[in-house]
Structures are given as C-alpha cells and as structure tokens.
Design an enzyme around this catalytic site. Structure first.
Site, PDB file in Angstrom:
ATOM      1  N   HIS A 282       0.859  -1.186   0.000  1.00  0.00           N
ATOM      2  CA  HIS A 282       0.000   0.000   0.000  1.00  0.00           C
ATOM      3  C   HIS A 282       0.890   1.229   0.000  1.00  0.00           C
ATOM      4  O   HIS A 282       1.855   1.311   0.763  1.00  0.00           O
ATOM      5  CB  HIS A 282      -0.899   0.002   1.236  1.00  0.00           C
ATOM      6  CG  HIS A 282      -2.034   0.965   1.153  1.00  0.00           C
ATOM      7  ND1 HIS A 282      -1.853   2.327   1.240  1.00  0.00           N
ATOM      8  CD2 HIS A 282      -3.373   0.774   0.982  1.00  0.00           C
ATOM      9  CE1 HIS A 282      -3.021   2.938   1.126  1.00  0.00           C
ATOM     10  NE2 HIS A 282      -3.963   2.020   0.970  1.00  0.00           N
TER      11      HIS A 282
ATOM     12  N   GLU B   7      -7.184   5.356   1.821  1.00  0.00           N
ATOM     13  CA  GLU B   7      -7.298   5.802   0.430  1.00  0.00           C
ATOM     14  C   GLU B   7      -8.418   6.817   0.267  1.00  0.00           C
ATOM     15  O   GLU B   7      -8.438   7.590  -0.691  1.00  0.00           O
ATOM     16  CB  GLU B   7      -7.554   4.585  -0.462  1.00  0.00           C
ATOM     17  CG  GLU B   7      -7.158   4.788  -1.893  1.00  0.00           C
ATOM     18  CD  GLU B   7      -6.716   3.491  -2.540  1.00  0.00           C
ATOM     19  OE1 GLU B   7      -6.861   3.391  -3.756  1.00  0.00           O
ATOM     20  OE2 GLU B   7      -6.231   2.596  -1.829  1.00  0.00           O
TER      21      GLU B   7
ATOM     22  N   ARG C 125      -7.118  10.437  -0.160  1.00  0.00           N
ATOM     23  CA  ARG C 125      -6.831  10.829  -1.543  1.00  0.00           C
ATOM     24  C   ARG C 125      -8.118  10.902  -2.354  1.00  0.00           C
ATOM     25  O   ARG C 125      -8.303  11.810  -3.169  1.00  0.00           O
ATOM     26  CB  ARG C 125      -5.859   9.832  -2.177  1.00  0.00           C
ATOM     27  CG  ARG C 125      -4.415  10.036  -1.751  1.00  0.00           C
ATOM     28  CD  ARG C 125      -3.511   8.971  -2.319  1.00  0.00           C
ATOM     29  NE  ARG C 125      -3.681   7.693  -1.646  1.00  0.00           N
ATOM     30  CZ  ARG C 125      -3.604   6.496  -2.242  1.00  0.00           C
ATOM     31  NH1 ARG C 125      -3.386   6.413  -3.542  1.00  0.00           N
ATOM     32  NH2 ARG C 125      -3.762   5.393  -1.545  1.00  0.00           N
TER      33      ARG C 125
ATOM     34  N   ARG D 287      -2.850   0.854  -6.468  1.00  0.00           N
ATOM     35  CA  ARG D 287      -1.891   0.882  -5.368  1.00  0.00           C
ATOM     36  C   ARG D 287      -0.488   0.446  -5.788  1.00  0.00           C
ATOM     37  O   ARG D 287       0.507   1.008  -5.323  1.00  0.00           O
ATOM     38  CB  ARG D 287      -2.395  -0.016  -4.238  1.00  0.00           C
ATOM     39  CG  ARG D 287      -3.622   0.531  -3.550  1.00  0.00           C
ATOM     40  CD  ARG D 287      -4.227  -0.469  -2.595  1.00  0.00           C
ATOM     41  NE  ARG D 287      -5.312   0.143  -1.825  1.00  0.00           N
ATOM     42  CZ  ARG D 287      -6.025  -0.506  -0.913  1.00  0.00           C
ATOM     43  NH1 ARG D 287      -5.779  -1.779  -0.661  1.00  0.00           N
ATOM     44  NH2 ARG D 287      -6.992   0.123  -0.256  1.00  0.00           N
TER      45      ARG D 287
ATOM     46  N   HIS E   1       0.589  -4.852   2.536  1.00  0.00           N
ATOM     47  CA  HIS E   1      -0.789  -4.569   2.927  1.00  0.00           C
ATOM     48  C   HIS E   1      -1.746  -5.732   2.714  1.00  0.00           C
ATOM     49  O   HIS E   1      -2.618  -5.982   3.538  1.00  0.00           O
ATOM     50  CB  HIS E   1      -1.281  -3.352   2.149  1.00  0.00           C
ATOM     51  CG  HIS E   1      -2.675  -2.934   2.493  1.00  0.00           C
ATOM     52  ND1 HIS E   1      -3.071  -2.619   3.786  1.00  0.00           N
ATOM     53  CD2 HIS E   1      -3.784  -2.799   1.720  1.00  0.00           C
ATOM     54  CE1 HIS E   1      -4.351  -2.285   3.791  1.00  0.00           C
ATOM     55  NE2 HIS E   1      -4.813  -2.400   2.556  1.00  0.00           N
ATOM     56  N   HIS E   2      -1.618  -6.448   1.624  1.00  0.00           N
ATOM     57  CA  HIS E   2      -2.621  -7.473   1.317  1.00  0.00           C
ATOM     58  C   HIS E   2      -1.968  -8.590   0.517  1.00  0.00           C
ATOM     59  O   HIS E   2      -1.186  -8.346  -0.396  1.00  0.00           O
ATOM     60  CB  HIS E   2      -3.755  -6.852   0.493  1.00  0.00           C
ATOM     61  CG  HIS E   2      -4.969  -7.725   0.381  1.00  0.00           C
ATOM     62  ND1 HIS E   2      -6.027  -7.659   1.266  1.00  0.00           N
ATOM     63  CD2 HIS E   2      -5.304  -8.702  -0.505  1.00  0.00           C
ATOM     64  CE1 HIS E   2      -6.955  -8.526   0.922  1.00  0.00           C
ATOM     65  NE2 HIS E   2      -6.531  -9.175  -0.149  1.00  0.00           N
TER      66      HIS E   2
ATOM     67  N   ARG F 110      -5.047  -5.680  -5.626  1.00  0.00           N
ATOM     68  CA  ARG F 110      -6.401  -5.449  -5.115  1.00  0.00           C
ATOM     69  C   ARG F 110      -6.739  -3.970  -5.144  1.00  0.00           C
ATOM     70  O   ARG F 110      -5.955  -3.134  -4.709  1.00  0.00           O
ATOM     71  CB  ARG F 110      -6.538  -5.968  -3.683  1.00  0.00           C
ATOM     72  CG  ARG F 110      -7.932  -5.712  -3.105  1.00  0.00           C
ATOM     73  CD  ARG F 110      -8.098  -6.291  -1.724  1.00  0.00           C
ATOM     74  NE  ARG F 110      -7.233  -5.697  -0.727  1.00  0.00           N
ATOM     75  CZ  ARG F 110      -7.424  -4.503  -0.160  1.00  0.00           C
ATOM     76  NH1 ARG F 110      -8.443  -3.757  -0.528  1.00  0.00           N
ATOM     77  NH2 ARG F 110      -6.597  -4.071   0.765  1.00  0.00           N
TER      78      ARG F 110
END
Length: 919
Positions: free
Chosen positions: A713, A726, A729, A750, A853-854, A893
């Site tokens: 991220h 997010e 932004r 991302r 992050h993921h 993602r």
C-alpha cells in the site's frame, strides 16, 4: 394505513404512520446534537411515513428536560441538519417539534436562573418555582424566537415543523386561564389568550414564505383539556383550533396518552374525545388532517384509530422497541411491547433514553437465555500494556451479575475510570463482546478477555455440577475459524439459517485485520448510489477490477463478487450497519466506495455492528484459542482440535468448517518466501495475519493460487505502520515529494503509486490535504490523535515545517487547484477525487511510504466458497472466505474491494456451510 396520504399543502407522505416526538434526553449539555441521537433517528427512518423529532427549545430558558436539544442559536443548525439528513436519506419525512417549557422548566436545567411564563404563577406541583412574568416586549421577543427556530429548522433541511402547543408548555400556558392571568393584550379574554399561539403560527408562515417552499409542513400539537380550575376545556380548544385552521395548518396533533381517551374533565362520559371532535368541528377545521397518538403498538391499534376518524397515527414507544416498526407491521407481525435488555446498542437507543422510566418499564432481561453458568464469583487477572490488576466476575445462572476491580497497591485514576466505563458496557450488553473505550483499547480488551475466561470456567463448572464430562467433544453445525469481518458475517448468516455456530479466534480480541480497514466497501448499482444520482454499472465495476488486478483475477469468482456486492450492502443495512456515504479509491472511475455516513474508517464501524449482531444472536465465541488441526473422516470435515491459551486441548465435532483467518502479511518469512524483494517492508496488518489458516487447509489437501501476488500500500506511516486511508486521496488529497512537487496520479492503482514512491530518491512522500478534506473524512481525526500529522495555518508555513521549498510547494498547490477548477489534470491525468481546490486552512501533511498490505494469494475455492484440493475437487464440509482465499483480486487489489470480499463471500460461506450441515 399504508396508503400514501396528501397533506393540505400538497406534500405526500408515503403512509399515514408517523413516529411520535419523544424526548430522549440525549443532547449535549448545551443542547447540541450527539452522534448517538443522529443514529437513533436514522435507525427508525425508512419504512415509516414521517418522524417528528423531539421538542427543540427556541430559547435557552426553555429546556424542560436534562439533555434536551435546542434550536436557539445558528450554531445548532449543523447538528440538527445531521438528524434531518439521516431521516430523509432513509426515505421518511423529517419534522422538527419546537417549544419553550415556560414555567415547567426547572432552574437547575438553566444554570440556576428563574424560568419565565405568561404570569408569575407556579405550576401546581410540589416544589415548583414561581416564574418571572414576561413583559410585553419580552412576549414579542419570544414570538420572534419561535420564528428564528422555524428559520433554523428550514436551514437545517427539515421538511416541516410541529409547533408544540401542548403538555402545559409555554404556548399552552398563554392560552390557559390557569397559567395566564395577564391584564394586557396577551391575557384576560379567551381571544387575548389565543393571541400568542396565533402569533407563533403567523411568524411560522412568515418564515416559511421567506425561507422555504410550499412543500414545507406546519403542524400544531395540542392538549385538549386541563384538569385545573380554571383551565382549558374542550370547547376552548375547539375555539383555538378553528382560528388556527383559518390561518392554515397541514395537520393537528392530539396529545393524549391513548388515541381513544375520553374526557379527563367530564369523567362520566366514556365517549372518545376524537368522536366529540369530529362532531363539533366546522367545515374549515375538517380540512385539516388530525393525528392521534398513544397506545399504538400493533396494526389493530392503528387501524382502530383510523376507523375512529384520525387521518394520521403517531407511534411512540413501539418505535423505540422496534426501529423498523412499520416494516414489521406491514409484514403482519404482532409485536409485544418489550425490549430485550441486550439490545440497546443494536436498536440504537441512547443511554439516557434507555434509563428513562417509560422505556425502562418495557425492558426485559432476556439476555443469554440459553447460557448456563455456575452461580458464583470467579477471579481473573487483567493484564494490559502497563498494569496487572485483579477483577472478580460474579455470574448468575444466565447473566453477568457484576464485575468488580480489586484494590491495587496504587490506584491509577485513569485505569479505574476506564474500567468503570467498560464494566458498564459489558453489564448493559450482558456480554464481553462490546466496543472498547476510546483511548483505552488495550485495557478494555484485557477486561473483556478476563470476563470471557470467567464465563468459560463457570460454564464448564456448571456442566461438571450437572454430571456432564466437559472433556467430551461438543457438537456444532458450523465452526468458524477467525473473527474478522468474513468470519463474523459467515457466523451470522449460518446462525440465521438455523445452524449452531462456534467462532474460534486465536487472538485475545475480536476483529481481525478488518478492524484496521479504512476506505470503505465497493459495490455497484446500490440504492445508496441511486439516491445520490450516481449512475454505475456492474459491468464497469467488473472491468475496472479486472484491469486493476492485471487480468489475473479468477473470472468466475470475480463475476460472483460483482453480482453479490449490492446484495451485501443490503445484508449489512438489514442488520443495522449502514454504509450510505460514498467516495472513491484508486483504480475506480466512479464513486462506489461505501462507508459510514460520518466519513469514519469503515473497519471499526463494521466490526462494531457485526459484533452487536453476534451478541444479539448469542453466538458462542472462544478467544485466545487456536485451531491446531482440522479433522476429517473419509475425506469429509468431522471436527477441529483446539488449543486454549491455558494449554487445554479440546476436540469439537462439527459438520462444516469456515476458515476466515485472513492473509499472511504479518508473517515476514512467508512474505519473503514468495517475494524476496519485500524484505524489510513494514506491514499494515495486525500481528495475527500470519497465514495459519492457509497451512491448516493445506494440511487437509487444499490447493493454493497466486501466492506471489502480494500488494504493498502506498500510504503507510512508517513509524507506526498505520495505514492512511485511500479515502483521504479519494476526498481530494495529493502526494508531493520532498521537493514539494506532485510526481504521479494519486488515484492510480496501489501497485503503481507504490512503485512511483519507491522510485523517488528519498523513497517516501507526503500526503497533503486541507481542512475541507479533513472534515469529510473522520479517519483523519484518528491520524491527528495519533500525532503523526504535521499541520499549519498556511501552505508556506506547512512547507517550512516539512523542510521543502515553500515557493515550489505553493506553485504545486496552485497548479493542482487550477486542474480541479477545470476538472482536467494536465500533468498526470487524474480523473477522480478532484472534489475541491486545496485552499481551506489549516493544511495537513503526513509522511508516508509503502508497506505490505494485502496478500492476494491463498487457498482455492469455487464460486460457492467450497475449498478445492490440488486436483480442483471439493473438500466436503470445508469453506473459506476473505483474505485466506486466492484468485479474487488477481495481481493487485483495488481499495475498497477487500471489505466487499469479506462480506460477499463471508455470507455466502455461512449459507453454504449451514446448508451442508443440514444434509
């Protein structure tokens, strides 16, 4: 009663049912609106035609209740607007009742001052204070204050006002010969006494003509009689109502304890007053709809009121007990006037209202009826980051009777204060699964954990006492492994389909990684988008998610994801979790990221709502308990082996297992195994995201997919690993480098934004936003509280604090603001989130860099969430949902898709697991 009804001004109510104005005593000390109050009204809007919001005082000497809300200053408009917006957003009309308490006001409520009234006569009750009589000029001023209240109600967005001329408050006091014994133009004769209510109506019309349109509703509430001598009699009331009708009203509201109440003066006459009213009114008065209130709980009550001549029916305590009352009645339910004692939070009832005598009278302790404890007191340790204390948990056969904190060697005032707050929440809910106290999360979770342990020990002791062997395996239809959003949603759905469910969580707290989610939940073609005029499509959502995932997404899973997303939004809404504000995230071309209305981070709100539903259903949760093995017989799921934090091994028999344990971002060895280039990166994930669920399923033969697809991220605060949402932004923020320049399209996906930051010489960037972005994104307040936001009153001052060239930074802002004005980013092609120029101080900046992050990879499933083995065959009884699953998000993602993923596939897994268990 469910047919539409048109008022005299042409405004149409969707039905003849209204929620009655009921004082909640839930405002702030200054009469402003609390968040709990907004949610209370939001929860009750939708299926009912209109909500008449509780009486709002027009003058700071006029509040007749503690916690009353006011409309006495323009500063109150913003808070009241939240109530109006909440009601109207759900589809009901919002009407605000305005009043002044007059001599009914207690001096203690107005800072010890003396209340005012038409005359210096105390109300006939023990201990009443003699009020100060208003001068002639002050009466004129009071009329003007009512007018200003109407103006503010219009500016707050209400659809109408109800003038409160009942309940012996100031307007009724002026009309009553008991309380008005003036000898000027405002008193004496009946005509003179009527001047004040008529003047209030006149100024209301004046304000409506000036500030509103013809659809604005004006109602008037009246008490038909007074017992006092002298006092208002029914003929007096009709006289006033006829005069009011000539000036114009949209409805009249009888204020009585029962719709069919007879006279309280002519006690030998059993005829309902509404019958007398219909017989005595003129043709002019007959044009004004009349509303009844009192004793309406079920359809038969409302129908009876309409049959006796009421045009509209107001519903009181039944709407407190059942926020969706009208919907329930429409579906044919017959409702008892009772509230389950565990339901306060689920029903969005503010605590002061919960303690109000008329509400307390209908609360019943139905908590944990199926639980069985050994009566007694259990001693547990509470260990947080700084303290180790001892508590005693007293349990009755079916409830938590008390929680006491043992004296420590040194009393920590902060600890004791927070303990009392979390204790109160647990006792109210009769469950340890409640929200933590803000600012004392670690302590709250420690207390909740200790109470949970005491309950487990007591339950086991009860079973032993009854001759049962606690080591004999217990049976469940469904065992859910993991208590993040996917696990909780799965458990709720499985329970609602009749399954006996157990949730097992290895961490000491509920919430998993979901609780850290910030942006929102993506879905296309939702009713919340339609309300806001957002024209979206599932086809576009599919295409943008596929593009964002680098065309690596499993098409079948992605189709299921996109198709079920709006259904998942409704699934949450039906359980009191409203994601009805909408923003956007990187990679999306349209606003489809649903979040809480106040703009707060979605994770905490979502988990809080899901936990309320878990508590309501009394679904069993075992914390600090890990699954050491998933058991199978002949290739089919047969049970799980558990290990508690006290090293006790348990064997649980089950027909199906749902694994919802999240990803492996917090397992650095596992991350580096698949992505060596990510060595040394921080992670935004909680420490429990270690991939244990993947290992459990692999052990019984599950296949995996996309394990090397790991997302970083772009906006992570590096010292705390805190994710900067997010939505910041998406709300209009920009990214600048240390030189003060923008360097990339902030709303790209991302992976691309992260790569652009890593490519900077300094390997970090600043996310910059202004006050306008902050107020619309409540998550920003969390970042301010955490202490990693740099703020300044001007861009130049901010640049100095960030040690960047102020001229270049100012030029960057001015250039970007020009792009916003033209909605055309000539530098980087940004298309979304360009909402407003960044020019409203204060200005804010947070230093960020990418973090793990993921993990897009995980076990393989089919579109019914069944786990597949390495040969793509179903493992019978095994289901998985959430980040433990691979294939849905492909190579990247999109922000907002994870929350959609956990609810869509969590509920689907719950459905499938419950169905399998029934076979």
């Amino acid at each position: 009663m469910f047919s539409p009804f048109t008022l005299p001004n042409g405004t149409e109510l969707k039905n003849r049912l209204l929620m009655a104005p009921m004082t909640t005593c839930s405002g702030y000390f200054d009469g402003s609106v609390t968040h709990d109050l907004v949610e209370y009204y939001r929860a009750r809007a939708g299926s009912i035609g209109a909500i008449v919001v509780e009486c709002c005082f027009v003058d700071d000497l006029g509040l007749a209740f503690p916690g009353a809300i006011g409309i006495d200053h323009d500063e109150k408009i913003a808070g009241l607007a939240k109530i109006a917006e909440a009601i109207k957003a759900e589809g009901s009309k919002a009407i605000l009742q305005i009043y002044h308490g007059g001599r009914m006001v207690e001096p203690t409520l107005i800072g010890g001052r003396t209340p005012v009234a038409p005359s210096a006569l105390a109300t006939p009750r023990e201990g009443a204070v003699t009020p100060i009589a208003l001068t002639t000029d002050e009466v004129d001023g009071m009329v003007a204050k009512f007018g200003e209240g109407v103006r503010r109600a219009i500016q707050a967005g209400f659809d109408g006002v109800e003038i409160h001329g009942a309940n012996t408050y100031l307007i009724q006091q002026f009309y009553s010969p008991n309380s008005n014994q003036r000898d000027d133009q405002w008193g004496g004769s009946r005509d003179n006494r009527a001047k004040f209510p008529l003047a209030v109506l006149d100024i209301t019309h004046q304000m409506v003509r000036q500030y509103a349109d013809d659809s604005f509703i004006i109602g008037y509430r009246f008490s038909p009689e007074e017992r006092e001598v002298p006092g208002i009699r029914f003929e007096d009331t009709l006289y006033l109502l006829e005069k009011l009708a000539v000036r114009g009203l949209d409805y009249l509201h009888f204020s009585m304890g029962s719709t069919l109440r007879p006279s309280i003066v002519e006690t030998r006459d059993p005829t309902p007053l509404i019958t007398h009213y219909l017989a005595m009114r003129s043709a002019t008065l007959a044009q004004i709809p009349v509303m009844g209130v009192g004793g309406v709980v079920n359809a038969v009550d409302a129908e009876q009121a309409i049959e006796h001549g009421y045009d509209l029916v107001a519903v009181g305590r039944a709407c407190i007990a059942y926020p969706d009352w009208a919907e329930r009645i429409a579906s044919g339910e017959n409702l008892p006037l009772l509230i389950d004692s565990t339901q306060r939070e689920a029903k969005h009832i503010p605590e002061p209202l919960w303690r109000f005598s008329l509400v307390e009278a209908i609360i019943r302790d139905m908590s944990m009826a199926s639980a069985k404890f050994k009566v007694g007191t259990f001693i547990e340790k509470v260990q947080d980051e700084q303290n180790e204390r001892v508590i005693s948990v007293s349990l009755d056969t079916d409830r938590i009777a008390d929680i006491e904190l043992a004296a420590g060697p040194e009393d920590d005032v902060s600890f004791v204060t927070h303990f009392e707050a979390i204790r109160e929440r647990i006792l109210h809910a009769n469950s340890p699964h409640v929200d933590a106290i803000a600012g004392a999360t670690a302590q709250s979770e420690a207390v909740k954990k200790a109470v949970s342990k005491a309950m487990v020990k007591s339950s086991k002791a009860r079973r032993v006492e009854e001759g049962m062997n606690p080591s004999v395996p217990q049976d469940y239809d469904v065992v859910v492994v993991g208590s993040g959003g996917a696990g909780l949603a799965a458990a709720i759905q499985a329970h609602d389909e009749g399954a006996r469910v157990l949730i097992v969580e290895k961490m000491p707290t509920i919430g998993g990684n979901t609780i850290k989610a910030s942006a929102g939940m993506n879905a296309a073609e939702t009713r919340f988008q339609r309300v806001k005029g957002i024209n979206d499509s599932k086809e576009l959502f599919f295409a943008e998610t596929l593009k964002g995932g680098k065309n690596k997404n499993n098409p079948a899973l992605l189709h299921r994801f996109v198709e079920n997303a709006p259904l998942a939004i409704e699934w949450l809404a039906n359980r009191g979790i409203m994601l009805n504000d909408i923003t956007t995230t990187g990679g999306m071309s349209i606003d489809r990221t649903h979040r809480p209305r106040d703009g707060s981070a979605v994770g905490g709100y979502l988990i809080s709502g899901l936990v309320r539903n878990i508590t309501k259903r009394e679904i069993e949760v075992m914390l600090d308990t890990s699954v050491s093995e998933i058991l199978t017989e002949h290739g089919t799921i047969s049970g799980v082996r558990l290990l508690t934090d006290e090293h006790e091994e348990l064997h649980i028999r089950t027909k199906s297992v749902i694994v919802a344990t999240g990803g492996f971002s917090a397992n650095s060895q596992m991350v580096v195994k698949y992505r060596p280039d990510l060595a040394g990166f921080v992670t935004t994930n909680h420490k429990g995201a270690t991939g244990g669920g993947i290992a459990l399923l692999e052990h019984i033969g599950a296949g995996t997919v996309d394990m090397g697809e790991i997302q970083i991220h772009p906006t992570v605060e590096q010292t705390t690993s805190y994710l900067i949402s997010e939505s910041i932004r998406g709300g209009g923020a920009i990214l600048v480098n240390q030189q003060g320049n923008r360097f990339y399209n902030e709303m790209e996906t991302r992976d691309k934004v992260s790569a652009a930051i890593i490519a900077l010489p300094e390997h970090y960037a600043w996310i910059v936003f202004d006050e306008n972005v902050r107020v619309k994104n409540k998550a920003a307040d969390e970042y301010l509280a955490k202490g990693f936001v740099v703020s300044a009153d001007s861009p130049c001052e901010l640049a100095a604090k960030l040690e960047m060239d102020p001229h270049r930074f100012l030029a960057t802002l001015e250039r970007y603001n020009g792009f916003v004005e033209q909605q055309n980013d000539l530098d980087f092609g940004r298309k979304t989130g360009m909402r407003n120029p960044l020019k409203q101080g204060p200005f804010y900046a947070i230093r960020i860099a990418p973090g793990v992050h993921h993990t897009m990879g995980g076990v393989t499933i089919n579109t019914d969430t069944a786990v597949l083995d390495k040969q793509q065959q179903v493992i019978p009884g095994a289901y998985a949902a959430g980040e433990v699953v691979g294939g849905i998000h492909g190579g990247n993602r999109i922000g907002g898709n994870a929350v959609a993923d956990i609810i869509i596939f969590g509920t689907l897994a719950g459905h499938q697991a419950a169905s399998w268990a029934k076979r």
